[in-house]
Design a protein around this motif. Sequence first.
Motif, short mmCIF file in Angstrom:
data_model
loop_
_atom_site.label_atom_id
_atom_site.label_comp_id
_atom_site.label_asym_id
_atom_site.label_seq_id
_atom_site.Cartn_x
_atom_site.Cartn_y
_atom_site.Cartn_z
N ASN A 1 43.63 -72.19 -38.15
CA ASN A 1 43.82 -70.92 -38.86
C ASN A 1 44.00 -71.15 -40.37
N THR B 1 43.06 -64.22 -40.49
CA THR B 1 44.15 -65.21 -40.58
C THR B 1 45.28 -64.70 -41.46
N SER C 1 48.64 -66.12 -40.86
CA SER C 1 48.73 -67.58 -40.82
C SER C 1 49.05 -68.12 -42.21
#
Length: 487
Positions: free
Chosen positions: A8, A61, A64
């Motif tokens: 990620n 993402t 993340s």
Amino acid sequence: MKTSLRWNSVVRILGRLVLVESLLLLLPMGVCLCYGESDWLGFAIAAAAAAASGGAAEWATRNSPASIRGREGFVITALVWIVFGLFGTIPFLLGASPLGFTDAMFEVISGFTTTGASMIVSVEAESHGILFWRALTQWIGGLGIVLFMLAVLPELNRAAGISMFNAEATGITHSKLHPRIRATALSLWGVYCALTVISVALLWAGPMNLFDSVCQTFAAVATGGFSTRDAGVAYWDSDYVLIVLTAVMFAAGLNFIAIYGAWRGGIRGLFKDEVVRTFTAAVVVLYLLFLLAGFARGESADAGSRFLYPLFHIVSAITSTGFSIPGAEEWGPFCLLLTIAMMICGACTGSTSGGIKIDRFIVLRRNFMNEIRKTVFPKRAYVVTINGNTLPDGLVSRVTAFATLYLLTVAVASAVITFFGYTLTDSVFMTCSCIGCNGLGYGATGAEGSFALLPDAVKWLLMVVMLAGRLELFTFLVLFIPSFWNR
């Protein structure tokens, strides 16, 4: 204990890098619009595709973190060249004189790695936007895509940036000018841009127009070699152009950290660096050898072609720029051998050039001399130093391993190319040209041939060789080790 890759985080950072590429693609699109050329559409589509992909990666993402470790740094550094290449091919695929996918990919990889080997038969038939994009890919790839991103993306000024900097930077050791990696990147780009501006001004003051001076400067400062003219630099038939480009290429072959130090502390400090002195001495010795070879051939040329052409060719070859000079293929086997040696050698580490680098040859020579001395005085302790600094044994072993792996790669790739019917000389020359990010041609890829005439399989092999050479082998080849992924 096995640890998985943080994919990620890899996708998140790659997405941000692609977003920056989408902005870069707007520059050649603007050039096309200024000249009223239809190729602007290809750049617009490429920019939109890069922006959409980067945006999608950022959204996917969004929860993340962007933190990475050393392994993720290697993956990102290797993949970004390929990802940038994929989006960079779109203008070549959709242009007024479209290339096939293999040729387009070769052209872009050759640009970003500053190799300068081209698939375009007649560059003068291309739009100004395409020519500017070719030059810009070299200029961005000169100091490195990652180093460029470290300068423009503040969020990489953490462990992520350091691991990516170490993975992409050339050389024996990776020195930083400042504690913060982004400050180092900005300082190096400051030197790079200053050299670019000076070169553009000097060339523009001569016979070149502004567009040609910018594109030729991008190629010279990045030691790339793409030209805007079918005849290359010979088009201008100007000793002034050759002198300016020779000086610019020589400067680009020096360690940019050393240039920054000279900028801050005076030019004398630059030549206190023994690597710079060795590089300068190598150019002088090679120049004398080329002159002797010319006199031995009994050439009756004018002063320019007898004295200036060899110097231009030597600096172009050893810095991996790859600008060609008329008649160089007719200088005989001795000059051909020296040219291959220069392509393998390269200039200084920390420069924009390819090859093994002068620094490593200094280490290899001193280590070899130490091993010879050990046969006579086995109980004595010997060390390898460079610029007065003692190198640890592990670093000396790494230099030896790099040189061995480099030459082994040349041998294997050359052997594969001979399977396609090319002579050993042609195979070795094109391999050395590509792994050293040089772009010079000879024989099948020289004045009577072209990289565009190679089979697709050879083109893809040379693309892999270019990437491996630009990333100095270890960063690229580590991805093919199973334990790297299973750790």
